[in-house]
Scaffold this motif. Sequence first.
Motif, PDB file in Angstrom:
ATOM      1  N   UNK A 195       4.204  11.399  11.903  1.00 50.50           N
ATOM      2  CA  UNK A 195       4.598  10.320  10.994  1.00 50.50           C
ATOM      3  C   UNK A 195       4.554   8.948  11.683  1.00 50.50           C
ATOM      4  N   UNK A 196       4.219   8.917  12.938  1.00 50.97           N
ATOM      5  CA  UNK A 196       4.340   7.690  13.729  1.00 50.97           C
ATOM      6  C   UNK A 196       3.510   6.536  13.180  1.00 50.97           C
ATOM      7  N   UNK A 197       2.277   6.764  12.768  1.00 46.93           N
ATOM      8  CA  UNK A 197       1.434   5.674  12.259  1.00 46.93           C
ATOM      9  C   UNK A 197       2.057   5.028  11.022  1.00 46.93           C
ATOM     10  N   UNK A 198       2.677   5.828  10.170  1.00 43.70           N
ATOM     11  CA  UNK A 198       3.367   5.273   8.998  1.00 43.70           C
ATOM     12  C   UNK A 198       4.524   4.395   9.446  1.00 43.70           C
ATOM     13  N   UNK A 199       5.320   4.867  10.385  1.00 42.71           N
ATOM     14  CA  UNK A 199       6.465   4.091  10.861  1.00 42.71           C
ATOM     15  C   UNK A 199       6.025   2.821  11.597  1.00 42.71           C
ATOM     16  N   UNK A 234       0.820  -1.215   0.000  1.00 42.88           N
ATOM     17  CA  UNK A 234       0.000   0.000   0.000  1.00 42.88           C
ATOM     18  C   UNK A 234       0.855   1.267   0.000  1.00 42.88           C
ATOM     19  N   UNK A 235       0.229   2.363  -0.405  1.00 42.97           N
ATOM     20  CA  UNK A 235       0.791   3.696  -0.210  1.00 42.97           C
ATOM     21  C   UNK A 235       0.349   4.142   1.173  1.00 42.97           C
ATOM     22  N   UNK A 236       1.278   4.654   1.963  1.00 43.56           N
ATOM     23  CA  UNK A 236       0.985   5.057   3.338  1.00 43.56           C
ATOM     24  C   UNK A 236       0.986   6.578   3.417  1.00 43.56           C
ATOM     25  N   UNK A 237      -0.072   7.145   3.974  1.00 40.45           N
ATOM     26  CA  UNK A 237      -0.230   8.600   4.036  1.00 40.45           C
ATOM     27  C   UNK A 237      -0.043   9.132   5.445  1.00 40.45           C
ATOM     28  N   UNK A 238       0.475  10.351   5.502  1.00 37.83           N
ATOM     29  CA  UNK A 238       0.436  11.104   6.751  1.00 37.83           C
ATOM     30  C   UNK A 238       0.116  12.549   6.420  1.00 37.83           C
TER      31      UNK A 238
END
Length: 178
Positions: free
Chosen positions: A160-164, A91-95
């Motif tokens: 950015x934490x949810x992406x990491x 997936x592409x991950x967004x923040x």
Amino acid sequence: MTTNRKAARHVDIDALPYRACVGVALFNRDGLVFVGRRKSEAGPEHVGGGYAWQMPQGGIDPGEDPYNAALRELHEETNVRTVRFMAEVEDWLNYDLPRDVAGRAWKGRYRGQSQKWFAFRFLGESDEIDIRCPAGHRPEFDEWRWERLERLPELIIPFKRAVYERVAAEFAPLAVPA
């Protein structure tokens, strides 16, 4: 009474697009991942004291394939070329940027980033890594180290934490010695 102050430009942040970007998890032979400490002047989107560490990442050039963008960004930020592809997040991950930052980061054109993440194994020697003069580009990091993948979410700036967290979960099986 008159004033010479310009009226603040209102930006509907929710209507802005995401900036297409790539991120790179670079694993060493011990299963640790590269993290760099962002220089303070590296960009307005990096705010919040104590959260300067991140993996290499950057924008995708017009017409550029995300995989090639990942290799380019890795080289531009670390000077590293000696790698082997391991995996990518499907997936592409967004923040989203914080609202007070979105109006000024990237000239106010984006609400945040949509990132495609890749994992590579570093096959070179540590002297290949050069964050001070990486591939002739302006340095973005002033320090680097190898870190355990599961620690990265606590090191990254909160927005950015949810992406990491997702990247760490997806790439966890790769965080083993080669």
